[in-house]
Motif scaffolding. Structure first.
Motif, mmCIF file in Angstrom:
data_model
loop_
_atom_site.group_PDB
_atom_site.id
_atom_site.type_symbol
_atom_site.label_atom_id
_atom_site.label_comp_id
_atom_site.label_asym_id
_atom_site.label_seq_id
_atom_site.Cartn_x
_atom_site.Cartn_y
_atom_site.Cartn_z
ATOM 1 N N LYS A 221 -4.522 -11.295 3.574
ATOM 2 C CA LYS A 221 -5.625 -10.446 3.108
ATOM 3 C C LYS A 221 -5.634 -10.408 1.588
ATOM 4 N N LEU A 222 -6.657 -9.776 1.031
ATOM 5 C CA LEU A 222 -6.708 -9.476 -0.396
ATOM 6 C C LEU A 222 -6.360 -8.008 -0.591
ATOM 7 N N VAL A 223 -5.619 -7.703 -1.638
ATOM 8 C CA VAL A 223 -5.184 -6.334 -1.913
ATOM 9 C C VAL A 223 -5.342 -6.035 -3.398
ATOM 10 N N VAL A 224 -5.287 -4.753 -3.738
ATOM 11 C CA VAL A 224 -5.260 -4.342 -5.139
ATOM 12 C C VAL A 224 -3.844 -3.875 -5.441
ATOM 13 N N ASN A 225 -3.194 -4.508 -6.414
ATOM 14 C CA ASN A 225 -1.809 -4.135 -6.708
ATOM 15 C C ASN A 225 -1.731 -2.898 -7.602
ATOM 16 N N LYS A 226 -0.533 -2.495 -7.981
ATOM 17 C CA LYS A 226 -0.337 -1.266 -8.757
ATOM 18 C C LYS A 226 -0.986 -1.349 -10.141
ATOM 19 N N GLN A 227 -1.163 -2.567 -10.648
ATOM 20 C CA GLN A 227 -1.788 -2.748 -11.962
ATOM 21 C C GLN A 227 -3.308 -2.807 -11.885
ATOM 22 N N GLY A 228 -3.837 -2.732 -10.660
ATOM 23 C CA GLY A 228 -5.290 -2.772 -10.478
ATOM 24 C C GLY A 228 -5.860 -4.165 -10.339
ATOM 25 N N ASP A 229 -4.975 -5.182 -10.242
ATOM 26 C CA ASP A 229 -5.425 -6.564 -10.088
ATOM 27 C C ASP A 229 -5.568 -6.916 -8.609
ATOM 28 N N VAL A 230 -6.527 -7.788 -8.311
ATOM 29 C CA VAL A 230 -6.713 -8.252 -6.935
ATOM 30 C C VAL A 230 -5.775 -9.426 -6.682
ATOM 31 N N LYS A 231 -4.945 -9.279 -5.657
ATOM 32 C CA LYS A 231 -3.979 -10.310 -5.288
ATOM 33 C C LYS A 231 -4.047 -10.544 -3.777
ATOM 34 N N ASN A 232 -3.233 -11.447 -3.302
ATOM 35 C CA ASN A 232 -3.124 -11.685 -1.866
ATOM 36 C C ASN A 232 -1.818 -11.135 -1.324
ATOM 37 N N GLN A 233 -1.866 -10.715 -0.075
ATOM 38 C CA GLN A 233 -0.642 -10.499 0.685
ATOM 39 C C GLN A 233 -0.415 -11.748 1.514
ATOM 40 N N TYR A 234 0.787 -12.270 1.446
ATOM 41 C CA TYR A 234 1.146 -13.466 2.208
ATOM 42 C C TYR A 234 2.450 -13.192 2.944
ATOM 43 N N THR A 235 2.439 -13.421 4.251
ATOM 44 C CA THR A 235 3.629 -13.193 5.059
ATOM 45 C C THR A 235 4.286 -14.518 5.403
ATOM 46 N N ASN A 236 5.555 -14.655 5.030
ATOM 47 C CA ASN A 236 6.301 -15.878 5.300
ATOM 48 C C ASN A 236 7.609 -15.513 5.993
ATOM 49 N N ASN A 237 7.715 -15.922 7.245
ATOM 50 C CA ASN A 237 8.917 -15.628 8.051
ATOM 51 C C ASN A 237 9.218 -14.132 8.085
ATOM 52 N N GLY A 238 8.164 -13.353 8.237
ATOM 53 C CA GLY A 238 8.305 -11.906 8.352
ATOM 54 C C GLY A 238 8.391 -11.165 7.032
ATOM 55 N N GLN A 239 8.510 -11.888 5.931
ATOM 56 C CA GLN A 239 8.607 -11.262 4.615
ATOM 57 C C GLN A 239 7.239 -11.257 3.930
ATOM 58 N N LYS A 240 6.786 -10.056 3.537
ATOM 59 C CA LYS A 240 5.483 -9.929 2.893
ATOM 60 C C LYS A 240 5.626 -10.057 1.379
ATOM 61 N N LYS A 241 4.776 -10.891 0.804
ATOM 62 C CA LYS A 241 4.777 -11.102 -0.633
ATOM 63 C C LYS A 241 3.381 -10.816 -1.192
ATOM 64 N N ILE A 242 3.321 -10.379 -2.439
ATOM 65 C CA ILE A 242 2.051 -10.141 -3.122
ATOM 66 C C ILE A 242 1.950 -11.124 -4.285
ATOM 67 N N GLY A 243 0.840 -11.873 -4.341
ATOM 68 C CA GLY A 243 0.709 -12.851 -5.418
ATOM 69 C C GLY A 243 -0.576 -13.632 -5.335
ATOM 70 N N ASP A 244 -0.608 -14.775 -6.006
ATOM 71 C CA ASP A 244 -1.791 -15.634 -6.062
ATOM 72 C C ASP A 244 -1.706 -16.672 -4.952
ATOM 73 N N ASN B 20 -14.787 -3.603 -4.473
ATOM 74 C CA ASN B 20 -15.214 -2.981 -5.735
ATOM 75 C C ASN B 20 -14.440 -3.551 -6.927
ATOM 76 N N ALA B 21 -13.140 -3.739 -6.723
ATOM 77 C CA ALA B 21 -12.311 -4.315 -7.788
ATOM 78 C C ALA B 21 -12.730 -5.748 -8.087
ATOM 79 N N MET B 22 -13.102 -6.499 -7.065
ATOM 80 C CA MET B 22 -13.544 -7.877 -7.254
ATOM 81 C C MET B 22 -14.864 -7.941 -8.020
ATOM 82 N N LYS B 23 -15.797 -7.085 -7.643
ATOM 83 C CA LYS B 23 -17.095 -7.079 -8.345
ATOM 84 C C LYS B 23 -16.918 -6.711 -9.814
ATOM 85 N N LYS B 24 -16.007 -5.797 -10.074
ATOM 86 C CA LYS B 24 -15.730 -5.388 -11.453
ATOM 87 C C LYS B 24 -15.181 -6.554 -12.260
ATOM 88 N N GLU B 25 -14.482 -7.459 -11.591
ATOM 89 C CA GLU B 25 -13.868 -8.609 -12.259
ATOM 90 C C GLU B 25 -14.756 -9.845 -12.270
#
Length: 411
Positions: A191-214, A276-281
């Motif tokens: 999915k796409l998420v908004v991180n703590k800095q207000g940036d739009v990033k992805n959540q990616y799950t690899n072998n049960g571990q969730k990561k936030i990034g590009d 909303n964050a995406m449209k702003k960007e």
């Protein structure tokens, strides 16, 4: 006594006068510092605007400010403006499109959907060199808001784009940014998420571990433009085509699919925050129909039912949009102009759509403009097109990047 009082008054007056003089000078210093600070801020903002080709706005920001730096910047902006090339032909706007990018080819190409992923997707390792070469070849990202104006009566007007010599406008879009259920555990982002800095990033799950990034196109382009602001015209990024049957942006928000529950309401709220964050960007949204229907073969009634669902479940999240990107590239007419005899067109136009996108990989750009709509053709960048480019069967992508530099699937 009188003389003493007079002397005291003079001394007091001198002290007060000195105090007032000192206060006045301190005030002047404060005012000077404040003005310098405002000018520094204005120069920084004007430089940022001019980097993204917003010269008029940059000069407006500098209005009222003085100094050597301001003068040099104004002179530089005027010089750039004097050499701009006007893109005023609606048939010359190139448009590349992608589907979700593959994070892990090993997983994707060994899954049940492997052949579909190989045919219709590109990998992140392929996309990154494409992006760098597009930038090096002078392309600048725009979206439809930059070139199309639609008034309250639905009249469509083309707005020219002015760029420096050697720069070329380009629309990039991505279909099905929904992270469908069938893609789970197949090497794609969740999915796409908004991180703590207000940036739009992805959540990616690899072998049960969730990561936030590009991990897909949106955050990758956002990060790229932070490093290369001149890759964007006025902050524009691209166009995101949304369906609705599995929810929006990776959130299972469809009430008709999952029920009108607290969970679907929460999911819709989360998706709205991201949109909303995406449209702003600088991202623009498009309808891709609710159910990814083939509008060439669908009946008018089917299109009406589907559009009603999109307006009910997707539009509240991403907002109203005049852009319709046809699923499968399946247009509602031939390459001749739409007319009012075309019931599908008249319905879609009455529903607020004035920009229509099909697929045509026979030429680098195609557009059709009337007072009522703008039609723009997209070139698919996927496994099929990249393979055809390598074999020489289709060479349309050669104007954008050198596929041989990064495409190695056939080896």
């Amino acid at each position: 006594m009188i003389k003493t009082k007079i002397t005291s008054l003079v001394v007091i007056g001198l002290i007060l006068g000195a105090g007032l003089w000192l206060y006045g000078n301190i005030d002047d210093d404060v005012m000077t510092t404040k003005t310098d600070s405002q000018t520094t801020k204005a120069v920084k903002q004007a430089k940022s605007l001019s980097q993204q080709y917003q010269y008029k706005e940059a000069k407006s920001v500098l209005s009222g400010h003085k100094g050597t730096t301001v003068d040099h910047l104004k002179k530089s902006i005027n010089k750039q403006q004097s050499k701009l090339v006007t893109w005023d032909d609606p048939t010359k706007i190139s448009h590349l499109f992608y589907h979700s990018l593959i994070v892990d080819p090993g997983k994707a190409f060994s899954s049940k959907q492997a052949q579909g992923y190989k045919d219709y997707m590109a990998t992140i390792d392929e996309f990154m060199p494409m992006l760098n070469q597009l930038y090096d070849n002078g392309y600048v990202l725009i979206n439809f808001k930059d070139i199309i104006s639609i008034d309250k009566q639905g009249k469509v007007t083309f707005k020219p784009v002015k760029l420096p010599e050697g720069k070329k406008p380009l629309i990039i879009s991505q279909d099905d940014v929904n992270y469908y259920e069938y893609m789970k555990n197949s090497g794609f982002a969740d999915k796409l998420v908004v991180n703590k800095q207000g940036d739009v990033k992805n959540q990616y799950t690899n072998n049960g571990q969730k990561k936030i990034g590009d991990y897909d196109m949106v955050p990758i382009i956002d990060t790229f433009i932070k490093k290369h602001p001149d890759f964007s015209y006025g902050g524009s990024k691209g166009v995101i085509a949304e369906t609705g049957y599995n929810g929006v942006l990776g959130y299972r928000s469809s009430k008709s699919q999952y029920g009108d529950t607290k969970k679907t309401h929460r999911e819709a709220k989360k998706a709205t925050k991201v949109a909303n964050a995406m449209k702003k960007e600088g991202w623009q949204f498009a309808s891709h129909s609710w159910g990814h229907i083939n509008m060439t073969t669908a009946s008018v009634d089917d299109i009406k039912k589907d559009t009603a669902l999109w307006q009910k479940e997707v539009q509240p999240i991403v907002g109203k949009t005049p852009v319709l990107i046809f699923p499968f590239g399946a247009d509602i007419g031939s390459f001749t102009n739409y007319t009012n005899d075309n019931a599908k067109y008249t319905y879609l136009k009455s529903s607020g759509f004035s920009i229509f996108d099909n697929v045509d990989a026979s030429q680098t750009s195609w557009g059709q403009l009337t007072n009522d709509y703008y039609r723009n053709a997209r070139i698919n960048v996927d496994g099929i097109r990249l393979h055809e480019t390598m074999t020489g069967e289709n060479t349309v992508l050669n104007d954008f990047f050198n596929t041989k530099d990064f495409y190695h699937r056939d080896k």
